[in-house]
Motif scaffolding. Structure first.
Motif: not given
Length: 357
Positions: A20-23, A55-59, A222-223
């Motif tokens: 789960d990609k963080p912002q 994108d970097p902004m995306a999660t 998973i985060a």
């Protein structure tokens, strides 16, 4: 004199992990972090890659392939993807999202459920989309965002995309919740801008979350902080099999002798092993486009021959249906996955992508 263990002696970390990609992080930064978390004196985690940039902004969902699993990552690169996004109306940014600066503003008209349903219908199905300047696509060896940062706009060819499902719901008088499932290559930032324009205003994304990639779902991701909190053995348990990305059900069992031969790169005659199910699978997956392309090639070649030497005879090189190969899973007699082969109805099996154990 003692020597350090060779890299080849390390166990190669192989498999697929759903993160789960963080912002605020790039997709490549997430990959680098995961590689670090799986690294140890006895584990080699150098080979890894994701299956589609966020994108970097995306999660949200970022499947990461490690080791031998990278050989099959393209199946998820080509997969449909689902997103949830928030469109803020009234202003357009240079990047199409909240990371950019406002470049133009417009009044926000009144809109209701009926209008949103109408606009959603308008964007459903096959269409073309022009990629944004702020993207990693390349033009003359440079990424588009490099031109954009220099204030240069270059011409971009439109791309064919398909919006498989789309839903628009009002959050308030200036924000819209967008839920969409689309084919690869779709830029949700551009979709958000186009939806705003269809409503008679401008807009950009303030939130973007990927919830699904092919059969992979965000619920199983998973985060990074949770992955980091685990012991190495527990991190290993988060890995899915090396073939998790492959969306092929059909498989062929090979004998010990055949396994040895395909690992030597040899082609096999497996005609006797073609069950009715396998034959039906091959016939149902023969690429008609390949047939068309070969027909075009033959026609062009025939025209060239006729224009240069009328006396020369051209042999039709168009493959027959029973010669066209289709990808299939290969397993040994113990049920272990070996990799992929290309098999045709004439019984010829060519090793394609095999894993190392």
């Amino acid at each position: 004199m003692s020597t350090s263990p060779k890299q080849a002696d390390k166990t190669k970390v192989s498999g697929v992990i759903l993160v789960d990609k963080p912002q605020g992080m790039t997709s490549q930064q997430v990959v680098s972090k995961v590689k670090y978390l799986f690294k140890s004196p006895s584990h080699d985690s150098k080979k890894a890659g994701h299956t589609g940039t966020l994108d970097p902004m995306a999660t949200g969902l970022l499947p990461i392939c490690m080791g031998e699993a990278t050989k099959f990552s393209h199946y998820q690169l080509d997969a449909d993807k689902s997103y949830e996004a928030v469109i803020l109306l009234g202003g357009q940014t240079d990047t199409g999202d909240a990371d950019g600066k406002i470049v133009e503003q417009a009044a926000i008209p009144t809109f209701g459920t009926a209008l949103l349903e109408q606009v959603a219908q308008q964007f459903s199905g096959a269409q073309q989309q022009i990629p944004p300047m702020y993207s990693a696509l390349k033009k003359d060896g440079k990424k588009l965002y490099e031109y954009a940062r220099a204030g240069i706009e270059v011409e971009r060819a439109s791309r064919d995309i398909v919006i498989k499902a789309i839903d628009l719901k009002a959050i308030d008088h200036e924000q819209i919740q967008l839920t969409v499932t689309c084919t690869k290559g779709t830029y949700v930032r551009v979709l958000g801008e186009d939806i705003a324009k269809a409503l008679g205003t401008l807009g950009h994304l303030t939130a973007l979350r990927r919830t699904q990639v092919g059969d992979f779902n965000i619920d199983n991701a998973i985060a990074l902080p949770d992955l980091e909190a685990l012991a190495l053995d527990s991190r290993q348990e988060q890995l899915m099999p090396v073939d998790a990305c492959i969306n092929i059900d059909a498989e062929m069992i090979l004998t010990t002798e055949q396994c040895t031969r395909i690992h030597m790169g040899q082609r096999l005659n497996v005609f006797e092993q073609l069950t009715d199910d396998i034959k039906a699978y091959i016939a149902g997956n023969i690429d008609s486009e390949s047939l068309e392309n070969n027909e075009v090639a033959v026609n062009v070649n025939q025209q060239f021959i006729s224009e240069t030497d009328d006396s020369e005879q051209l042999t039709d090189t168009k493959p027959l249906k029973h010669e066209i190969p289709v990808d299939i899973r290969l397993i040994n007699e113990d049920g272990q996955f070996l990799g992929l082969g290309a098999v045709s109805l004439n019984g010829r099996l060519q090793p394609k992508k095999l894993i190392q154990r």
